[in-house]
Motif scaffolding. Structure first.
Motif, short mmCIF file in Angstrom:
data_model
loop_
_atom_site.label_atom_id
_atom_site.label_comp_id
_atom_site.label_asym_id
_atom_site.label_seq_id
_atom_site.Cartn_x
_atom_site.Cartn_y
_atom_site.Cartn_z
N THR A 24 5.03 -1.46 9.06
CA THR A 24 5.66 -0.30 9.71
C THR A 24 6.82 0.18 8.84
O THR A 24 7.87 -0.45 8.80
CB THR A 24 6.14 -0.65 11.12
OG1 THR A 24 5.02 -1.11 11.89
CG2 THR A 24 6.75 0.56 11.81
N ILE A 25 6.58 1.29 8.14
CA ILE A 25 7.57 1.87 7.24
C ILE A 25 7.73 3.34 7.64
O ILE A 25 6.75 4.07 7.71
CB ILE A 25 7.13 1.79 5.76
CG1 ILE A 25 6.88 0.33 5.35
CG2 ILE A 25 8.19 2.41 4.86
CD1 ILE A 25 5.46 -0.10 5.46
N ARG A 50 4.03 15.08 0.09
CA ARG A 50 3.81 14.83 1.51
C ARG A 50 4.72 13.70 2.00
O ARG A 50 5.19 12.90 1.22
CB ARG A 50 2.36 14.44 1.77
CG ARG A 50 1.40 15.56 1.48
CD ARG A 50 0.01 15.14 1.81
NE ARG A 50 -0.90 16.23 1.57
CZ ARG A 50 -2.14 16.08 1.19
NH1 ARG A 50 -2.63 14.87 1.02
NH2 ARG A 50 -2.91 17.11 1.00
N ARG A 51 4.93 13.66 3.29
CA ARG A 51 5.77 12.62 3.89
C ARG A 51 4.85 11.56 4.48
O ARG A 51 4.16 11.79 5.46
CB ARG A 51 6.65 13.22 4.96
CG ARG A 51 7.58 12.23 5.60
CD ARG A 51 8.44 12.93 6.60
NE ARG A 51 9.31 12.01 7.28
CZ ARG A 51 10.21 12.38 8.15
NH1 ARG A 51 10.38 13.66 8.43
NH2 ARG A 51 10.96 11.50 8.73
N TYR A 52 4.82 10.39 3.85
CA TYR A 52 3.98 9.29 4.30
C TYR A 52 4.80 8.29 5.10
O TYR A 52 5.93 7.96 4.73
CB TYR A 52 3.37 8.56 3.11
CG TYR A 52 2.38 9.38 2.32
CD1 TYR A 52 1.08 9.55 2.77
CD2 TYR A 52 2.75 9.98 1.12
CE1 TYR A 52 0.16 10.30 2.03
CE2 TYR A 52 1.84 10.72 0.39
CZ TYR A 52 0.55 10.87 0.84
OH TYR A 52 -0.34 11.62 0.12
N ASP A 72 0.84 -1.20 0.00
CA ASP A 72 0.00 0.00 0.00
C ASP A 72 0.87 1.25 0.00
O ASP A 72 0.56 2.25 -0.65
CB ASP A 72 -0.91 0.02 1.23
CG ASP A 72 -1.84 -1.17 1.28
OD1 ASP A 72 -2.54 -1.43 0.28
OD2 ASP A 72 -1.84 -1.88 2.31
N TYR A 73 1.96 1.19 0.73
CA TYR A 73 2.87 2.33 0.86
C TYR A 73 3.44 2.75 -0.49
O TYR A 73 3.44 3.93 -0.83
CB TYR A 73 3.99 1.96 1.83
CG TYR A 73 5.01 3.04 2.05
CD1 TYR A 73 4.74 4.13 2.86
CD2 TYR A 73 6.26 2.97 1.45
CE1 TYR A 73 5.68 5.12 3.07
CE2 TYR A 73 7.22 3.94 1.66
CZ TYR A 73 6.92 5.02 2.47
OH TYR A 73 7.85 6.00 2.68
N GLU A 125 -1.19 1.78 10.29
CA GLU A 125 -1.95 3.03 10.19
C GLU A 125 -1.13 4.10 9.47
O GLU A 125 0.04 4.30 9.77
CB GLU A 125 -2.33 3.53 11.58
CG GLU A 125 -3.33 2.62 12.27
CD GLU A 125 -3.84 3.21 13.57
OE1 GLU A 125 -3.83 4.44 13.72
OE2 GLU A 125 -4.23 2.42 14.43
N LEU A 126 -1.78 4.79 8.54
CA LEU A 126 -1.12 5.81 7.74
C LEU A 126 -0.90 7.08 8.55
O LEU A 126 -1.77 7.54 9.27
CB LEU A 126 -1.97 6.14 6.52
CG LEU A 126 -1.38 7.14 5.53
CD1 LEU A 126 -0.10 6.61 4.91
CD2 LEU A 126 -2.41 7.47 4.45
#
Length: 124
Positions: free
Chosen positions: A77-78, A22-24, A13-14, A30-31
């Motif tokens: 978790t990224i 934007r910084r994702y 998804d990332y 959770e985003l």
């Protein structure tokens, strides 16, 4: 009957997120979206990176990278820390993941996430 509509995001998804400046980050599925860092933050980060890079290069203690670089702590978790240090003895264990290529405003093709460091194995 109540249905759980929550969705747990993953690395797949990332990489599909838009390249919109934007910084994702994804924390436990959770985003998280944050704005770009301010000028003073960038100045401190640049100075810290230079000092760490000089220290690490002599005598080859590992590697230091600056953002943007994906650090994959787990599939859900990224994060994109400002600065990443990996000790020399861990460098071979870190896997690189190339992100999707994007068209820049100047017509060149660029990789949005030039490197992903998969360090999920360190958690176990």
């Amino acid at each position: 009957m109540v249905r759980d509509l929550s969705v747990k995001l993953t690395y797949q998804d990332y990489v599909a997120l838009p390249d919109d400046g934007r910084r994702y980050e994804i924390h436990d599925g959770e985003l998280s979206v944050t704005p770009a860092a301010g000028i003073s933050h960038q100045e401190v980060s640049r100075r810290l990176f230079r000092a760490l890079d000089r220290h690490v290069q002599d005598p080859a203690r590992g590697a230091v990278w600056f953002a943007p670089v994906d650090v994959i702590l787990a599939d859900d978790t990224i994060v994109q820390p400002d600065i990443v240090y990996v000790a020399r003895d861990r460098l071979r264990a870190v896997m690189g993941r190339a992100g999707p290529s994007r068209r820049t405003p100047w017509g060149r093709t660029a990789t949005r996430w030039p490197c992903g460091l998969d360090v999920s194995f360190l958690r176990h």
